[in-house]
Scaffold this active site. Sequence first.
Site, short mmCIF file in Angstrom:
data_model
loop_
_atom_site.label_atom_id
_atom_site.label_comp_id
_atom_site.label_asym_id
_atom_site.label_seq_id
_atom_site.Cartn_x
_atom_site.Cartn_y
_atom_site.Cartn_z
N ARG A 20 -2.01 6.94 1.78
CA ARG A 20 -1.73 7.99 2.78
C ARG A 20 -0.77 7.49 3.85
NH1 ARG A 20 -7.07 8.82 1.24
NH2 ARG A 20 -7.71 7.05 2.50
N MET A 21 -1.04 6.32 4.41
CA MET A 21 -0.16 5.77 5.44
C MET A 21 1.09 5.16 4.82
SD MET A 21 -0.58 5.83 8.71
CE MET A 21 -0.07 4.34 9.55
N LYS A 36 -11.90 7.56 4.69
CA LYS A 36 -11.76 6.29 5.41
C LYS A 36 -12.82 5.29 4.95
CE LYS A 36 -11.24 4.40 10.08
NZ LYS A 36 -10.18 3.49 9.61
N GLY A 59 -10.96 0.82 13.48
CA GLY A 59 -10.37 -0.30 14.21
C GLY A 59 -10.04 0.08 15.64
N THR A 60 -9.62 1.31 15.82
CA THR A 60 -9.27 1.78 17.18
C THR A 60 -10.52 1.79 18.07
OG1 THR A 60 -7.61 3.19 16.17
CG2 THR A 60 -8.20 3.68 18.45
N HIS A 111 -12.97 10.86 11.89
CA HIS A 111 -11.91 10.64 10.90
C HIS A 111 -12.16 11.44 9.62
CE1 HIS A 111 -10.82 7.17 13.40
NE2 HIS A 111 -9.66 7.18 12.77
N SER A 117 -7.08 -1.75 9.13
CA SER A 117 -8.16 -2.05 10.07
C SER A 117 -9.09 -3.11 9.50
CB SER A 117 -8.91 -0.76 10.39
OG SER A 117 -9.06 0.01 9.22
N GLY A 144 0.85 -1.20 0.00
CA GLY A 144 0.00 0.00 0.00
C GLY A 144 0.87 1.24 0.00
N GLY A 202 -1.20 -2.56 9.93
CA GLY A 202 -1.92 -1.37 10.40
C GLY A 202 -3.34 -1.33 9.88
N1 LIG Z 1 -3.04 1.23 12.61
C1 LIG Z 1 -2.92 2.54 12.43
O1 LIG Z 1 -2.36 3.27 13.24
C2 LIG Z 1 -3.47 3.15 11.17
C3 LIG Z 1 -4.16 2.37 10.32
N2 LIG Z 1 -4.68 2.89 9.19
C4 LIG Z 1 -5.34 1.95 8.30
O2 LIG Z 1 -4.48 1.68 7.20
C5 LIG Z 1 -5.26 1.37 6.06
C6 LIG Z 1 -4.82 2.26 4.92
O3 LIG Z 1 -5.19 3.59 5.21
P1 LIG Z 1 -4.83 4.78 4.23
O4 LIG Z 1 -3.37 4.82 3.99
O5 LIG Z 1 -5.49 5.98 4.78
O6 LIG Z 1 -5.58 4.31 2.90
P2 LIG Z 1 -5.22 4.70 1.38
O7 LIG Z 1 -6.44 4.36 0.60
O8 LIG Z 1 -4.64 6.06 1.31
O9 LIG Z 1 -4.06 3.68 1.02
C7 LIG Z 1 -4.25 2.34 0.78
C8 LIG Z 1 -3.31 1.98 -0.34
O10 LIG Z 1 -3.34 0.58 -0.48
C9 LIG Z 1 -3.44 0.29 -1.87
N3 LIG Z 1 -4.03 -1.05 -2.03
C10 LIG Z 1 -5.31 -1.40 -2.01
N4 LIG Z 1 -5.41 -2.73 -2.16
C11 LIG Z 1 -4.13 -3.19 -2.29
C12 LIG Z 1 -3.56 -4.47 -2.48
N5 LIG Z 1 -4.33 -5.54 -2.61
N6 LIG Z 1 -2.20 -4.58 -2.54
C13 LIG Z 1 -1.42 -3.48 -2.42
N7 LIG Z 1 -1.92 -2.24 -2.25
C14 LIG Z 1 -3.25 -2.10 -2.19
C15 LIG Z 1 -4.28 1.38 -2.46
O11 LIG Z 1 -4.04 1.43 -3.83
P3 LIG Z 1 -4.81 2.42 -4.82
O12 LIG Z 1 -4.07 3.70 -4.61
O13 LIG Z 1 -4.62 1.80 -6.17
O14 LIG Z 1 -6.24 2.44 -4.36
C16 LIG Z 1 -3.74 2.58 -1.69
O15 LIG Z 1 -2.61 3.13 -2.30
C17 LIG Z 1 -6.71 1.55 6.48
O16 LIG Z 1 -7.26 0.30 6.83
C18 LIG Z 1 -6.62 2.44 7.69
O17 LIG Z 1 -7.69 2.27 8.57
C19 LIG Z 1 -4.53 4.20 8.87
C20 LIG Z 1 -3.87 5.05 9.71
C21 LIG Z 1 -3.28 4.58 10.94
O1 LIG Z 2 -8.09 5.14 8.48
C1 LIG Z 2 -7.45 5.85 9.29
O2 LIG Z 2 -7.09 7.00 9.03
C2 LIG Z 2 -7.12 5.29 10.60
N1 LIG Z 2 -7.37 4.04 10.82
C3 LIG Z 2 -7.11 3.31 12.01
C4 LIG Z 2 -8.41 2.87 12.64
O3 LIG Z 2 -9.30 2.42 11.89
O4 LIG Z 2 -8.53 2.93 13.86
C5 LIG Z 2 -6.20 4.06 12.96
C6 LIG Z 2 -6.42 5.54 13.00
O5 LIG Z 2 -7.64 5.79 13.63
C7 LIG Z 2 -6.42 6.14 11.60
#
Ligand SMILES: NC(=O)C1=CN([C@@H]2O[C@H](COP(=O)(O)OP(=O)(O)OC[C@H]3O[C@@H](n4cnc5c(N)ncnc54)[C@H](OP(=O)(O)O)[C@@H]3O)[C@@H](O)[C@H]2O)C=CC1
Ligand SMILES: O=C(O)C1=N[C@H](C(=O)O)C[C@H](O)C1
Length: 252
Positions: free
Chosen positions: A17-18, A142, A148-149, A138, A83, A13, A81
């Site tokens: 964003r992450m 999202k 998930g948190t 959020h 969710s 991914g 990470g």
């Molecule tokens: N645990 C934590 O602290 C945090 C967790 N998160 C979680 O992380 C996840 C991602 O969030 P976020 O970055 O905001 O989301 P984004 O949509 O910005 O990023 C997800 C990325 O994953 C890519 N993707 C989708 N499917 C696949 C796959 N099968 N293989 C490889 N890449 C893939 C997407 O591609 P494409 O660009 O082509 O769509 C995109 O670039 C969410 O579930 C979010 O809840 C987020 C923040 C903090």
């Molecule tokens: O999608 C997000 O942005 C985030 N996802 C995680 C969650 O689902 O709890 C962690 C954080 O809240 C940001």
Amino acid sequence: MNSPAPIKVGVLGARGRMGSEAVRAVGEAPDTELVAAVNREDSLDALVSEGAQVAVELTHPDSVLDNIRFCVDNGIHVVVGTSGLGTAELDQVRSWLAERPEVGVLVAPNFAIGAVLSMRFAEIAAPFFDSVEIVELHHPKKADAPSGTAARTAQVVSQARAEAGRGPSPDATTKELDGARGADVDGVRVHSVRMTGLVAHQEVLFGGEDETLTVRHDSYDRRSFMPGVLLGIREIGSRPGLTVGLESLLGL
Ligand SMILES: NC(=O)C1=CN([C@@H]2O[C@H](COP(=O)(O)OP(=O)(O)OC[C@H]3O[C@@H](n4cnc5c(N)ncnc54)[C@H](OP(=O)(O)O)[C@@H]3O)[C@@H](O)[C@H]2O)C=CC1
Ligand SMILES: O=C(O)C1=N[C@H](C(=O)O)C[C@H](O)C1
């Protein structure tokens, strides 16, 4: 004395964003080396061919399980990470790990140190109050609700209340519009707000006789998650099996 070789890391991914933030953090840390930046259209085989020791999974709830399975089957530790992993999915991961007992998988509902602490504070407070509800807020891109948190917070709060012999929060509602009282997660009401301008925020509200307590955490930028991501990468190689949450890595 020579310092140990950097840990070889693949990010799944990577342009998200992450993921893009994790690519930057892994590239900047002196003890980690980015060997694969995997996007949706790329093959996971790059993780194997580039010798990744740890994969950071930051994709989507629909793809996370398949990606974990690939990594476990190929002996690659995973820091997750993404969710959306509930009890059934975590059991599934455990069953794959049983076949590869040397591999570690960390599932971290939230990497921000303050968020992890806020969950623990909520767990401590839970037995002392009649009422509890969670509001998570959020950014509007999202995919999943509740976060998930929030799901994890509801779970630990609910367990702490049950262990203290507390029943459900009082609520006389008998007539309601669908969704007005939020989602019921393990008996705790969770309300999800999606709003432009926000990143990731949560309030756990407790109510007792003539007092309330609010435990609030705010992530203003995704940089806030990176110390937790790097901690997971550094630790997971020495923690075989499934670890849920950063708590144990922080000594909490
Ligand atoms: N645990 C934590 O602290 C945090 C967790 N998160 C979680 O992380 C996840 C991602 O969030 P976020 O970055 O905001 O989301 P984004 O949509 O910005 O990023 C997800 C990325 O994953 C890519 N993707 C989708 N499917 C696949 C796959 N099968 N293989 C490889 N890449 C893939 C997407 O591609 P494409 O660009 O082509 O769509 C995109 O670039 C969410 O579930 C979010 O809840 C987020 C923040 C903090
Ligand atoms: O999608 C997000 O942005 C985030 N996802 C995680 C969650 O689902 O709890 C962690 C954080 O809240 C940001």
